[in-house]
Design a protein around this motif. Sequence first.
Motif, short mmCIF file in Angstrom:
data_model
loop_
_atom_site.label_atom_id
_atom_site.label_comp_id
_atom_site.label_asym_id
_atom_site.label_seq_id
_atom_site.Cartn_x
_atom_site.Cartn_y
_atom_site.Cartn_z
N ASN A 144 0.85 -1.17 0.00
CA ASN A 144 0.00 0.00 0.00
C ASN A 144 0.90 1.24 0.00
O ASN A 144 2.12 1.12 -0.08
CB ASN A 144 -0.97 -0.02 1.19
CG ASN A 144 -0.25 -0.08 2.54
OD1 ASN A 144 0.84 0.48 2.71
ND2 ASN A 144 -0.86 -0.74 3.51
N GLN A 145 0.32 2.42 0.08
CA GLN A 145 1.11 3.64 -0.02
C GLN A 145 2.17 3.72 1.09
O GLN A 145 3.34 4.02 0.82
CB GLN A 145 0.21 4.87 0.04
CG GLN A 145 0.98 6.19 -0.06
CD GLN A 145 0.07 7.41 -0.12
OE1 GLN A 145 -1.09 7.29 -0.50
NE2 GLN A 145 0.58 8.57 0.25
N PHE A 146 1.78 3.46 2.33
CA PHE A 146 2.72 3.55 3.44
C PHE A 146 3.85 2.54 3.29
O PHE A 146 5.03 2.85 3.52
CB PHE A 146 1.97 3.34 4.75
CG PHE A 146 2.85 3.34 5.96
CD1 PHE A 146 3.62 4.44 6.30
CD2 PHE A 146 2.91 2.22 6.79
CE1 PHE A 146 4.44 4.44 7.43
CE2 PHE A 146 3.71 2.21 7.92
CZ PHE A 146 4.48 3.32 8.24
N GLU A 147 3.51 1.32 2.90
CA GLU A 147 4.53 0.29 2.71
C GLU A 147 5.47 0.63 1.56
O GLU A 147 6.67 0.38 1.63
CB GLU A 147 3.85 -1.06 2.49
CG GLU A 147 3.15 -1.58 3.73
CD GLU A 147 2.09 -2.61 3.46
OE1 GLU A 147 1.60 -3.23 4.43
OE2 GLU A 147 1.72 -2.81 2.27
N ALA A 148 4.92 1.23 0.49
CA ALA A 148 5.76 1.67 -0.62
C ALA A 148 6.74 2.75 -0.16
O ALA A 148 7.90 2.79 -0.60
CB ALA A 148 4.90 2.18 -1.78
N PRO A 175 10.67 -6.30 -11.01
CA PRO A 175 10.05 -6.23 -12.34
C PRO A 175 8.67 -5.59 -12.35
O PRO A 175 8.35 -4.79 -13.22
CB PRO A 175 9.97 -7.70 -12.78
CG PRO A 175 10.98 -8.41 -11.94
CD PRO A 175 10.97 -7.70 -10.62
N HIS A 176 7.82 -5.94 -11.37
CA HIS A 176 6.43 -5.48 -11.36
C HIS A 176 6.06 -4.94 -9.99
O HIS A 176 6.43 -5.52 -8.96
CB HIS A 176 5.46 -6.62 -11.71
CG HIS A 176 5.78 -7.38 -12.95
ND1 HIS A 176 5.41 -6.94 -14.20
CD2 HIS A 176 6.44 -8.56 -13.13
CE1 HIS A 176 5.82 -7.82 -15.11
NE2 HIS A 176 6.45 -8.80 -14.48
N ILE A 177 5.26 -3.86 -9.99
CA ILE A 177 4.80 -3.24 -8.75
C ILE A 177 3.34 -2.82 -8.92
O ILE A 177 2.98 -2.23 -9.95
CB ILE A 177 5.62 -1.99 -8.39
CG1 ILE A 177 7.11 -2.32 -8.26
CG2 ILE A 177 5.11 -1.35 -7.09
CD1 ILE A 177 8.00 -1.07 -8.27
N ILE A 178 2.51 -3.12 -7.94
CA ILE A 178 1.19 -2.50 -7.84
C ILE A 178 1.07 -1.90 -6.44
O ILE A 178 1.19 -2.62 -5.45
CB ILE A 178 0.04 -3.48 -8.08
CG1 ILE A 178 0.05 -4.01 -9.51
CG2 ILE A 178 -1.30 -2.79 -7.80
CD1 ILE A 178 -1.10 -4.99 -9.81
N ILE A 179 0.87 -0.59 -6.38
CA ILE A 179 0.57 0.06 -5.10
C ILE A 179 -0.95 0.03 -4.97
O ILE A 179 -1.68 0.66 -5.72
CB ILE A 179 1.11 1.49 -5.05
CG1 ILE A 179 2.64 1.48 -5.29
CG2 ILE A 179 0.80 2.13 -3.69
CD1 ILE A 179 3.29 2.86 -5.26
N ARG A 197 -13.55 8.49 -4.74
CA ARG A 197 -12.82 7.67 -5.70
C ARG A 197 -11.59 7.06 -5.02
O ARG A 197 -11.06 7.60 -4.07
CB ARG A 197 -12.34 8.51 -6.90
CG ARG A 197 -13.41 9.27 -7.63
CD ARG A 197 -14.28 8.37 -8.47
NE ARG A 197 -13.55 7.76 -9.57
CZ ARG A 197 -14.11 6.89 -10.43
NH1 ARG A 197 -15.37 6.55 -10.28
NH2 ARG A 197 -13.41 6.37 -11.42
N MET A 198 -11.15 5.93 -5.54
CA MET A 198 -9.90 5.36 -5.10
C MET A 198 -9.11 4.92 -6.34
O MET A 198 -9.69 4.73 -7.41
CB MET A 198 -10.10 4.18 -4.15
CG MET A 198 -10.84 3.02 -4.76
SD MET A 198 -10.84 1.57 -3.67
CE MET A 198 -9.11 1.11 -3.77
N SER A 199 -7.80 4.80 -6.21
CA SER A 199 -6.96 4.46 -7.34
C SER A 199 -5.96 3.39 -6.97
O SER A 199 -5.48 3.32 -5.84
CB SER A 199 -6.21 5.70 -7.84
OG SER A 199 -7.10 6.67 -8.32
N VAL A 200 -5.65 2.59 -7.95
CA VAL A 200 -4.57 1.62 -7.88
C VAL A 200 -3.56 2.01 -8.94
O VAL A 200 -3.94 2.34 -10.07
CB VAL A 200 -5.10 0.19 -8.14
CG1 VAL A 200 -3.97 -0.79 -8.37
CG2 VAL A 200 -5.97 -0.26 -6.98
#
Length: 402
Positions: free
Chosen positions: A140-144, A172-176, A187-190
Motif C-alpha cells: 500500500n502507499q505507506f509500505e511503498a 520487475p512489477h509493482i502495484i501500489i 474515488r480510489m486508485s490503484v
Amino acid sequence: MQKEVIAGYVGNKMAAFVMQTMGCDVAAINTVQFSNHTGYKQFKGTKTSAEEISHLYAGLKESYLTDFDVMLTGYAPSAEAVDAIGAIARDMKLRASTKVGSFFWVLDPVMGDQGRLYVSEDVVPVYRNLLRDADLILPNQFEAELLSETKITSLSTLQEALARLHKTHRIPHIIITSIRLSDSPSRMSVVGSTARADFSPRIFKIDIPAIDCFFSGTGDMFAALTVVRLREAVTEANLSGTKSWVSSNDVKATDLPLAKAAEKVLGSMHAILVKTKEARDQELEGMGGSLGVMEKEKDSEKRLGLRRTKAAEVRVVRCLEDLRSPRTAWKAEGLAGDEDAEGRRAQTTEGTGAAESEDLRVLRLEQDTSAVPETNEEKAEPKHLAENRSEGSDEIEEPEKT
C-alpha cells in the motif's frame, strides 16, 4: 503463505478459495491461525514460528511436492518468519532457474498503513532485503514509502518511489494497492508499473468508485485475483517463457499484462463488495428494532459491534460469477511522467506554447477513507493470544488494503 482464520474470509481462507474457484491447485502454509479476523477486536489463536514454517516446507520437499509455479506471500508475525518465507522463495526460484519463467513470486509486504507500523520495526529491513528476489510486490502507499524510503505526497514523489523500487531493488512489477493524494473519499486508485529493460517504470493507474463500508480480506482477495489474472494475461501475451513475465520495451503501460490483469481484478472486487455492502445494509436494518436478550446485557455495545463486523464479512462464496466473469468497467490509463505519456504530450503541445494539460499535470489518486483499521498482534505477544483486548492495549491496528 499468510494468516488463516476459522470463521470469515481473510488471509489464506480468502486467497485459497478465490484461486481454487478460478481453477488453481493451492497448497497453503498458515503463518497464524486465528478463530476470526482481528477486526472483531477479540480472537484466539496461535502464531506459526519461523522454524515451523521452514519445517513444513522441508516436508513438502522430502515428498517432492514443491513443483509450484507461483508463490503468494502475505502477513508474517515476525522478522524471523519473514526471513524464513524469503528463504523458501529463494530456494524455489533456484530450483526453477533452469526453466525461465517457470516460477513467479508475488510478495505482499504487510507492515502497516496510514503512517503506522503494525509489525515490529525489525521487519522492515528484512522485507527490503527480499525485494530483489520478488517478481511482483503489492504494497500500500505507506509500505511503498517504507520500502522506497520516499515520502509519497505528490504525483512526482509517487513516480520517484516507483522508479527507486524498480532501479534500486530490480523489481520487475509493482502495484501500489491504494494511493491517496487527495481528501476526497468518492474515488480510489490503484497504480502499477512494469519495468523496462533498463528498469525505468511504465506506470498506469485505474480509478474506481470507493464504497462507504469497512471490509476485511480485500487485500487478500486482490492478491489472489492478481495471481490468477496476471498469469492469464501473460499466457495470452505469450510471455510465460520470459524472465519474470516482463513485456518488451515497446509495450505501452496500458497494454501491459499487469494492467490488463488489474482491470479484471478490480472489476470482480467492486462487484463483490457492492453486493456485500447491500447484504450488510439489509442485515443492519434488521438489527434496527428492539434489542435481543443478549444485546440487553451490560456488554450490549460490544455485542452490537460484533454483529456489525460479522454483517460486513465479504460474501465472496455467493459471488462466483463475479469472480469468474468480471465486468471491466474501469480501464488503465497511462500516468504523466511515463515516457509514453510524455511523448503524447509533446506531440499535442508542440508549437503551441500551451501549458501542460491539467489531466496530465494533476492527478487525483484516492482511496476509500471509510475503512476502520483491523488490529494485529505485536511481536512480543505470547504465542497463545488473549480473547479480549482492553482499550489500554499496545496493539497497533492493521487496516485492510483495498
